[in-house]
Design a protein around this motif. Structure first.
Motif, PDB file in Angstrom:
ATOM      1  N   PHE A 120      -5.448  -6.351  20.602  1.00 46.42           N
ATOM      2  CA  PHE A 120      -4.625  -7.545  20.535  1.00 46.42           C
ATOM      3  C   PHE A 120      -5.071  -8.440  19.374  1.00 46.42           C
ATOM      4  O   PHE A 120      -6.175  -8.311  18.855  1.00 46.42           O
ATOM      5  N   GLY A 121      -4.196  -9.373  19.023  1.00 45.24           N
ATOM      6  CA  GLY A 121      -4.499 -10.310  17.960  1.00 45.24           C
ATOM      7  C   GLY A 121      -4.295  -9.690  16.587  1.00 45.24           C
ATOM      8  O   GLY A 121      -3.620  -8.659  16.442  1.00 45.24           O
ATOM      9  N   PRO A 122      -4.890 -10.288  15.553  1.00 42.59           N
ATOM     10  CA  PRO A 122      -4.740  -9.760  14.198  1.00 42.59           C
ATOM     11  C   PRO A 122      -5.417  -8.403  14.044  1.00 42.59           C
ATOM     12  O   PRO A 122      -6.567  -8.231  14.443  1.00 42.59           O
ATOM     13  N   ASN A 123      -4.698  -7.435  13.509  1.00 46.62           N
ATOM     14  CA  ASN A 123      -5.252  -6.137  13.132  1.00 46.62           C
ATOM     15  C   ASN A 123      -5.356  -6.150  11.607  1.00 46.62           C
ATOM     16  O   ASN A 123      -4.334  -6.164  10.902  1.00 46.62           O
ATOM     17  N   LEU A 124      -6.580  -6.184  11.101  1.00 47.82           N
ATOM     18  CA  LEU A 124      -6.803  -6.463   9.683  1.00 47.82           C
ATOM     19  C   LEU A 124      -6.609  -5.229   8.812  1.00 47.82           C
ATOM     20  O   LEU A 124      -7.093  -4.137   9.131  1.00 47.82           O
ATOM     21  N   ALA A 125      -5.898  -5.432   7.708  1.00 48.63           N
ATOM     22  CA  ALA A 125      -5.560  -4.343   6.799  1.00 48.63           C
ATOM     23  C   ALA A 125      -5.772  -4.792   5.360  1.00 48.63           C
ATOM     24  O   ALA A 125      -6.115  -5.954   5.096  1.00 48.63           O
ATOM     25  N   VAL A 126      -5.562  -3.864   4.429  1.00 44.69           N
ATOM     26  CA  VAL A 126      -5.672  -4.155   3.006  1.00 44.69           C
ATOM     27  C   VAL A 126      -4.535  -3.459   2.263  1.00 44.69           C
ATOM     28  O   VAL A 126      -4.012  -2.440   2.709  1.00 44.69           O
ATOM     29  N   ASP A 127      -4.171  -4.027   1.112  1.00 40.53           N
ATOM     30  CA  ASP A 127      -3.152  -3.432   0.253  1.00 40.53           C
ATOM     31  C   ASP A 127      -3.599  -3.547  -1.205  1.00 40.53           C
ATOM     32  O   ASP A 127      -3.608  -4.651  -1.762  1.00 40.53           O
ATOM     33  N   PRO A 128      -3.986  -2.432  -1.836  1.00 43.71           N
ATOM     34  CA  PRO A 128      -4.335  -2.475  -3.259  1.00 43.71           C
ATOM     35  C   PRO A 128      -3.084  -2.456  -4.132  1.00 43.71           C
ATOM     36  O   PRO A 128      -2.179  -1.639  -3.924  1.00 43.71           O
ATOM     37  N   ILE A 129      -3.037  -3.363  -5.096  1.00 40.22           N
ATOM     38  CA  ILE A 129      -1.935  -3.430  -6.061  1.00 40.22           C
ATOM     39  C   ILE A 129      -2.507  -2.994  -7.408  1.00 40.22           C
ATOM     40  O   ILE A 129      -3.168  -3.774  -8.095  1.00 40.22           O
ATOM     41  N   VAL A 130      -2.283  -1.738  -7.756  1.00 42.52           N
ATOM     42  CA  VAL A 130      -2.858  -1.171  -8.984  1.00 42.52           C
ATOM     43  C   VAL A 130      -1.770  -1.137 -10.054  1.00 42.52           C
ATOM     44  O   VAL A 130      -0.773  -0.425  -9.917  1.00 42.52           O
ATOM     45  N   VAL A 131      -1.964  -1.929 -11.106  1.00 39.63           N
ATOM     46  CA  VAL A 131      -0.940  -2.053 -12.143  1.00 39.63           C
ATOM     47  C   VAL A 131      -1.559  -1.895 -13.536  1.00 39.63           C
ATOM     48  O   VAL A 131      -2.779  -1.993 -13.719  1.00 39.63           O
TER      49      VAL A 131
END
Length: 274
Positions: A120-131
């Protein structure tokens, strides 16, 4: 004309999205009136908004592996992750309540329970933006096509226990595209809730999106892995923004604003860097 709040924009990005496979259709999700919402809060946010989606395969697999939280009569004594938006309410079972619960309920997007998620609550994730700027002068970006929805998205995923977000972003990039950024240093461009239709009133994703600028984007050769059906490098043009996940489009827009400040790059609608 009044400006939309962050919560209203968030709900707006959810409205037109397809629901993930295995999730309740919109007819089974709960919409309430403003008076009903105020009464819900007044009565202590009682559980029972909808039937919930605790039987989703991803959750059940996590339960079998001992990774997902199991059913309980109360969760008041269980610590859950903090939200990037600050303290959140709990319902009468002690389950965290989404910071944008009002907008979700008023828009008809609410369903309770764990759904897809392990906790429950926030499930933490990541998103790499490779440009990077291509040899022919366009802003290009590393993307995947997801196996579950077939939709274009940034490579990314959930943090492992005790993992630093920037390290997780580099790990997810490797796992989903086979791209290794040695000595990669990312710049945080967004941190907060994700407008993802897998969210429920009690469990939701929050991400840290990092910008990584590479000198020779044309030399990268992505190979799909993990949750990715395909991995490729595309031009960040108008067609890209129409095709990519709405939340990810938001993060890339933030990244382009940062590129304007850091690199003096102006990016046209066709993706050309001026």
């Amino acid at each position: 004309m009044s400006q939309l709040t962050d919560a209203e924009r968030f709900a707006g990005m959810l409205v037109d999205q397809d629901v993930y496979p295995g999730y309740p259709l919109r007819a089974r999700r709960k919409r309430i009136s403003g008076d009903e919402y105020r009464n819900w809060v007044k009565e202590g946010r009682p559980a029972g908004i909808t039937v919930g989606v605790d039987s989703h395969k991803h959750y059940l697999d996590g339960l079998k592996k001992g990774k997902a939280i199991g059913p309980a009569l109360s969760y008041f004594d269980v610590p859950f992750a903090e939200s990037f938006l600050g303290p959140y309410e709990r319902d009468d079972l002690g389950r965290p309540v989404h910071p944008y619960a009002e907008e979700l309920l008023l828009t008809g997007l609410a369903v309770e329970g764990l759904g897809y998620y392990y906790t429950f609550g926030p499930n933490l994730a990541v998103d790499p933006i490779v440009v990077g700027k291509s040899n022919d002068g366009y802003l290009k970006i590393v993307v995947i096509r997801r196996r579950d929805t077939g939709r274009m998205a940034l490579p990314g995923g959930h943090l492992d226990k005790g993992e630093r977000p920037e390290a997780a972003a580099l790990r997810e990039l490797r796992e989903e595209t086979d791209i290794w950024l040695k000595n990669g240093t990312g710049v945080l461009v967004y941190r907060g809730p994700v407008p993802d239709t897998r969210l429920t009133l009690n469990a939701w994703p929050e991400t840290s999106a990092f910008l990584f600028i590479v000198d020779d984007i044309d030399s990268l050769k992505p190979v799909a892995g993990d949750d990715a059906k395909e991995a490729e490098i595309v031009v960040a043009n108008e067609a890209f923004f129409k095709s990519v996940h709405p939340g990810h489009a938001q993060y890339v827009c933030e990244a382009i604003c940062m590129l304007r400040e850091k690199c003096r790059w102006e990016v046209d609608f066709d993706g050309r860097v001026c």
